[in-house]
Design a protein around this motif. Structure first.
Motif, mmCIF file in Angstrom:
data_model
loop_
_atom_site.group_PDB
_atom_site.id
_atom_site.type_symbol
_atom_site.label_atom_id
_atom_site.label_comp_id
_atom_site.label_asym_id
_atom_site.label_seq_id
_atom_site.Cartn_x
_atom_site.Cartn_y
_atom_site.Cartn_z
ATOM 1 N N ALA A 4 -108.730 -97.873 0.086
ATOM 2 C CA ALA A 4 -108.867 -96.440 0.323
ATOM 3 C C ALA A 4 -107.782 -95.620 -0.353
ATOM 4 N N ILE A 5 -106.627 -96.237 -0.626
ATOM 5 C CA ILE A 5 -105.543 -95.465 -1.220
ATOM 6 C C ILE A 5 -105.753 -95.466 -2.723
ATOM 7 N N TYR A 13 -108.468 -81.283 -6.302
ATOM 8 C CA TYR A 13 -108.673 -81.452 -4.863
ATOM 9 C C TYR A 13 -108.324 -80.162 -4.121
ATOM 10 N N HIS A 20 -112.393 -78.297 3.970
ATOM 11 C CA HIS A 20 -111.263 -78.896 4.674
ATOM 12 C C HIS A 20 -110.423 -77.841 5.398
ATOM 13 N N GLY A 43 -102.041 -88.442 6.875
ATOM 14 C CA GLY A 43 -102.927 -88.280 5.720
ATOM 15 C C GLY A 43 -102.951 -86.807 5.330
ATOM 16 N N GLY A 45 -102.618 -85.137 2.577
ATOM 17 C CA GLY A 45 -103.222 -84.635 1.346
ATOM 18 C C GLY A 45 -102.351 -83.561 0.725
ATOM 19 N N SER A 68 -100.823 -91.465 -0.879
ATOM 20 C CA SER A 68 -100.844 -91.113 -2.300
ATOM 21 C C SER A 68 -99.576 -90.354 -2.684
ATOM 22 N N MET A 71 -100.242 -86.730 -3.735
ATOM 23 C CA MET A 71 -100.470 -85.821 -2.599
ATOM 24 C C MET A 71 -99.140 -85.438 -1.956
ATOM 25 N N CYS A 88 -96.671 -93.314 2.754
ATOM 26 C CA CYS A 88 -96.789 -94.547 3.553
ATOM 27 C C CYS A 88 -98.263 -94.783 3.882
ATOM 28 N N ASP A 89 -98.651 -96.034 3.891
ATOM 29 C CA ASP A 89 -99.978 -96.404 4.374
ATOM 30 C C ASP A 89 -99.971 -96.226 5.897
ATOM 31 N N SER A 105 -106.840 -84.892 9.492
ATOM 32 C CA SER A 105 -108.111 -84.289 9.087
ATOM 33 C C SER A 105 -108.663 -84.975 7.846
ATOM 34 N N ALA A 106 -109.899 -85.448 7.960
ATOM 35 C CA ALA A 106 -110.635 -86.014 6.824
ATOM 36 C C ALA A 106 -109.956 -87.249 6.231
ATOM 37 N N VAL A 107 -109.386 -88.075 7.091
ATOM 38 C CA VAL A 107 -108.618 -89.243 6.623
ATOM 39 C C VAL A 107 -109.130 -90.568 7.204
ATOM 40 N N ILE A 111 -110.151 -95.415 6.090
ATOM 41 C CA ILE A 111 -109.429 -96.610 6.559
ATOM 42 C C ILE A 111 -110.398 -97.500 7.327
#
Ligand SMILES: C[S@@+](CC[C@H](N)C(=O)[O-])C[C@H]1O[C@@H](n2cnc3c(N)ncnc32)[C@H](O)[C@@H]1O
Length: 253
Positions: A4-5, A13, A20, A43, A45, A68, A71, A88-89, A105-107, A111
């Motif tokens: 996912a990352i 974006y 969003h 997350g 973003g 990311s 981001m 960080c993951d 939000s939207a993350v 995962i």
């Protein structure tokens, strides 16, 4: 389900992630804040929700985390010196001090392992701290995924997409409630919410968001053609039936 990352086109974006903004607002509307709390944006973003948190926490602190690097560089535009932003993951996140609330939000649909994710989110919270989150849920853009899947199965795309799996996990409400309880949350409430989206620039929206994982696998000289073919297959109007999964819970003792 793939990884996912991924690398994001951050400028694009920020331009096209218009829905969003509304999603982020709807999360904050159900998170009562005094203004002095510490809140994790899981997350973050480019920082749409992070910016709203900064405004809601004049004497508090925001911790903005994303997998990311690009981001996190961008979120530096919205955080203050008192806040923190780092890469960080989320499934490996450990904070030095537990926070009062976790937003996201939207993350979470990016995962796959929600059991692990929710355990990490619980460990980030003080006892009594709140989780207020939203992500894609069961049925999210099903029609679009079916149509784009048909195009992806055609030549010349199919040979490049052998073994391709969408990187999203769109969970249901009841299973999510059970996982949150298992992870150490109480007062759990999850529900699905249909949310129609008509993107102002469908091609850029597909390129940067909803077909980005496909394009990661296709050669660059096929990108425009693939997007045009999907656009034609979807037809007019280009309207997307999003389904949001809302999550509310309190960290139990
Ligand atoms: C669609 S964006 C949403 C960003 C932001 N919350 C917003 O509302 O605009 C999804 C974000 O989740 C991040 N992400 C996905 N999987 C992640 C993981 N395992 N750990 C940390 N961040 C992750 C991505 O890097 C991306 O920034």
């Amino acid at each position: 389900m793939g990884s996912a990352i991924r690398d994001w086109d951050v400028a694009s974006y920020q331009r096209i992630s218009v829905p969003h903004e509304e999603w982020a607002k709807s999360i904050l509307e159900r998170l009562p804040l005094n203004g002095d709390e510490t809140v994790l944006d899981a997350g973050c973003g480019t920082g749409r929700l992070t910016r709203m948190l900064v405004e809601s926490l004049p004497s508090g602190k925001v911790i903005a985390v994303d997998g990311s690097e690009a981001m996190v560089e961008k979120v530096a535009d919205v955080v203050r010196p008192v806040d923190e932003a780092f890469v960080c993951d989320l499934t490996a996140l450990e904070l030095s001090q537990p926070v009062d609330a976790v937003t996201s939000s939207a993350v979470f649909h990016w995962i796959a392992d929600h059991e692990l994710l929710f355990r990490r989110m619980r460990a980030c919270l003080k006892e009594g701290g709140r989780l207020a989150a939203q992500c894609g849920g069961a049925g999210n853009i099903d029609d679009f995924r079916s149509v784009s899947g048909e195009v992806a199965a055609r030549r010349p795309y199919a040979s490049h997409l052998v073994g391709f799996e969408e990187p999203w996990y769109y969970a249901g409400a009841e299973e999510t409630e059970a996982r949150l309880r298992e992870a150490g949350f109480g007062e759990v409430r999850c529900w699905l919410q249909p949310w129609e989206v008509v993107p102002p620039d469908p091609v850029e929206f597909m390129r940067t968001l909803i077909l980005a994982p496909h394009l990661d696998r296709l050669p660059a000289d096929l990108h425009d053609r693939f997007l045009d073919d999907v656009l034609e297959a979807v037809g007019d109007p280009f309207s997307l039936r999003y389904v949001r999964l809302n999550l509310e819970a309190v960290a139990a003792g």
